[in-house]
Design an enzyme around this catalytic site. Structure first.
Site, PDB file in Angstrom:
ATOM      1  N   HIS A 158       0.830  -1.201   0.000  1.00 49.09           N
ATOM      2  CA  HIS A 158       0.000   0.000   0.000  1.00 49.09           C
ATOM      3  C   HIS A 158       0.871   1.261   0.000  1.00 49.09           C
ATOM      4  CE1 HIS A 158      -3.198  -2.519   2.235  1.00 49.09           C
ATOM      5  NE2 HIS A 158      -3.695  -2.234   1.054  1.00 49.09           N
ATOM      6  N   CYS A 243      -2.332   0.244   9.932  1.00 47.23           N
ATOM      7  CA  CYS A 243      -3.472  -0.538   9.439  1.00 47.23           C
ATOM      8  C   CYS A 243      -4.281  -1.173  10.550  1.00 47.23           C
ATOM      9  CB  CYS A 243      -3.009  -1.578   8.438  1.00 47.23           C
ATOM     10  SG  CYS A 243      -1.738  -2.616   9.058  1.00 47.23           S
TER      11      CYS A 243
END
Ligand code: CIR
Length: 251
Positions: A158, A243
């Protein structure tokens, strides 16, 4: 008091997706303890924790950040790039709905993972090339009526696996894994991959993984208060400190 969404790890955690690194065995009991420490660190820093109901059938559900993008009074419910993670959004959406947020759904066929969205001020940098599509960027710009800057992501999972931002907006990253450092107004190289990931706890404090001791020293030298947590079992699944929560800051 700011609040943060968190979600307990699934007993299937060790089956979580791995894309850019070799799979390693995960110690679930250690992962549970590490999650408790992560949550306790947020609480000690003054964050109100809101638990999204656990999703035991979804190995990656602890990585709650990927299900939502929240700014102001609006929550965009993502459409995760990995099809096996799409069901994770249902209870995450219900939780922010119950908190009174305006919901907007990212529409198919676009895909978006929250881990690809780095907010700095009102601007959103969005990583494209992995789990997130360009059409999702256009949807985000419309949903939040804001500037969206597309950034290439090819070396890591990501955008926020490669870069995050310090409280003053300086973007930090480990250069070998950053596709385009020039995309950001200011970029500070850090000496470790795990040092790329901070959660901003308050204007003077950040949360950082224990696996980045040299970056911790560098950030302390800049005058920051650095809180360290060991998240080794999540790092084996390409997770990082960001996250494991969704921060609800600016409503
Ligand atoms: C995945 O591949 O989706 C998970 N194993 C890791 C997700 C990490 N999420 C994040 O960094 N925002």
């Amino acid at each position: 008091m700011p609040s943060a969404l968190v979600r307990r790890p699934s007993p299937l955690l060790e089956q979580g997706l791995v894309s850019h690194i070799e799979r390693q065995p995960v110690d679930y009991e250690l992962a549970r303890r590490q999650w408790n420490s992560y949550v306790a660190t947020l609480a000690t820093a003054g964050w109100d924790l809101v638990e999204v109901p656990a999703a035991p059938d979804y190995p990656d559900s602890v990585f709650i950040e990927d299900t939502l993008v929240v700014a102001g009074d609006t929550a965009a419910v993502t459409r995760p790039g990995a099809p096996e993670r799409r069901g994770e959004t249902v209870d995450a959406a219900a939780t922010v709905d119950a908190l009174g947020y305006r919901l907007a759904m990212v529409a198919a066929p676009a895909t978006l993972d929250g881990g690809d969205v780095l907010k700095i001020g009102t601007r959103m940098y969005v990583g494209v090339g992995g789990r997130t599509t360009r059409s999702a960027c256009r949807q985000l710009a419309e949903i939040f009526d804001t500037e969206v800057v597309e950034v290439p992501v090819t070396k890591v999972l990501h955008l926020k696996s490669a870069v995050t931002a310090l409280p003053d907006g300086t973007v930090i990253g480990y250069p070998p894994l950053v596709d385009n450092p020039g995309a950001f107004d200011s970029f500070l190289p850090v000496p470790e991959e795990a040092g790329s990931h901070v959660v901003v706890l308050d204007p003077e404090s950040v949360l950082l993984a224990a696996s980045a001791p040299r970056t911790a020293a560098l950030l302390r030298d800049r005058g920051l208060n650095v809180q360290v947590v060991d998240i080794s079992e999540y790092e084996k699944l390409e997770g990082c400190v960001t996250c494991l929560s969704v921060r609800l800051r600016d409503r």
